[in-house]
Write a protein that holds these residues in place. Structure first.
Motif, PDB file in Angstrom:
ATOM      1  N   UNK A 181       0.838  -1.201   0.000  1.00  0.00           N
ATOM      2  CA  UNK A 181       0.000   0.000   0.000  1.00  0.00           C
ATOM      3  C   UNK A 181       0.872   1.250   0.000  1.00  0.00           C
ATOM      4  N   UNK A 182       0.500   2.217  -0.831  1.00  0.00           N
ATOM      5  CA  UNK A 182       1.131   3.525  -0.749  1.00  0.00           C
ATOM      6  C   UNK A 182       0.107   4.623  -0.973  1.00  0.00           C
ATOM      7  N   UNK A 183       0.343   5.751  -0.334  1.00  0.00           N
ATOM      8  CA  UNK A 183      -0.454   6.951  -0.560  1.00  0.00           C
ATOM      9  C   UNK A 183       0.479   8.147  -0.537  1.00  0.00           C
ATOM     10  N   UNK A 184       0.174   9.129  -1.381  1.00  0.00           N
ATOM     11  CA  UNK A 184       0.926  10.386  -1.372  1.00  0.00           C
ATOM     12  C   UNK A 184      -0.056  11.531  -1.541  1.00  0.00           C
ATOM     13  N   UNK A 185       0.012  12.524  -0.663  1.00  0.00           N
ATOM     14  CA  UNK A 185      -0.881  13.668  -0.782  1.00  0.00           C
ATOM     15  C   UNK A 185      -0.085  14.966  -0.777  1.00  0.00           C
ATOM     16  N   UNK A 186      -0.685  15.989  -1.382  1.00  0.00           N
ATOM     17  CA  UNK A 186      -0.112  17.334  -1.343  1.00  0.00           C
ATOM     18  C   UNK A 186      -1.159  18.293  -0.794  1.00  0.00           C
ATOM     19  N   UNK A 187      -0.650  19.324  -0.102  1.00  0.00           N
ATOM     20  CA  UNK A 187      -1.493  20.376   0.431  1.00  0.00           C
ATOM     21  C   UNK A 187      -0.893  21.714   0.010  1.00  0.00           C
ATOM     22  N   UNK A 188      -1.611  22.799   0.222  1.00  0.00           N
ATOM     23  CA  UNK A 188      -1.096  24.100  -0.161  1.00  0.00           C
ATOM     24  C   UNK A 188      -1.746  25.227   0.615  1.00  0.00           C
TER      25      UNK A 188
END
Length: 238
Positions: A32-39
């Motif tokens: 399992x992998x997850x990658x998120x971005x915020x700003x």
């Protein structure tokens, strides 16, 4: 170390920045992998994830509003044979190119350091998953300034061999919101992965991210026996 719930970790932190989760599904069948971005800025929020071969790249949602692409337009995910690389910057390409020349994950990052975005000096976080013939291991890296001092780069690599089912590790760029933004501290957070279903896991993470600051999310489940994968991409901008 206490195992944490990923949804609570995210709900209790308005601005973890960019984050990587690596681990194994509850039934032990999927990597399992997850990658998120915020700003927080208009430039950072003006992005979407799009598919790019077996990986993804960031793209301006409204090209007319793009002011500085240098640290926000990159390929967060690339695949090199049985290895999946996930990072928060263009070091994805560095890892891909150097590992293709038989360097290790750690060696590949020796030529890189934290981002040149004073006064935050955002850490570069990276992960790599190795899935082959029913075996799975992963590693994570963070390259940080020395407690805000850009004269020194602190390098940490964490390797997880034969990870346990239903468990993962979570690393993110910022400890919390602030000005300047404080870098992540310590080893990657030990989290529970309670799902076998990619959509349930995707929904949990996306719905737990701060509504104002979240931008995009990538999730992939890789079958450890076959190497086949499923991917989900969620973008706030539509």
């Amino acid at each position: 170390m206490e195992m944490k719930a990923i949804d609570q970790e995210l709900k209790n932190n308005a601005y973890p920045g960019r984050g990587i989760v690596l681990g194994k599904s509850k039934d032990g069948k999927k990597a399992v992998t997850a990658y998120f971005i915020m700003g927080r800025s208009v430039n950072s929020r003006n992005r979407v994830f799009v598919e790019d071969g077996e990986g993804i790249r960031t793209q301006a949602f409204d090209p007319s509003k793009l002011t500085d692409p240098s640290l926000i337009i990159y390929a967060p995910v690339r695949v090199l044979g049985n290895k999946t690389i996930v990072t928060n910057g263009d070091q994805t390409d560095t890892i891909y190119e150097n590992m293709d020349k038989q360097m290790t994950f750690e060696q590949s990052l020796r030529c890189r350091e934290f981002e040149p975005d004073a006064p935050n000096y955002t850490p570069r976080i990276s992960g790599i998953m190795h899935v082959e013939s029913g075996k799975y291991n992963y590693a994570m890296s963070i390259l940080k300034s020395n407690n805000g001092n850009p004269d020194s780069c602190n390098r940490y690599t964490f390797a997880y061999e034969n990870p346990a089912a239903g468990e993962g590790r979570f690393i993110h760029t910022y400890k919390c919101d602030g000005n300047p933004l404080p870098s992540f501290e310590g080893e990657p957070t030990w989290i529970a992965i309670e799902e076998n279903d990619i959509d349930a896991f995707t929904d949990k993470i996306w719905n737990s991210l701060n509504e104002d600051n979240k931008v995009s999310l990538f999730v992939r489940f890789i079958d450890i026996e076959t190497g086949k994968y499923e991917t989900r991409i969620v973008n706030k901008n539509k």
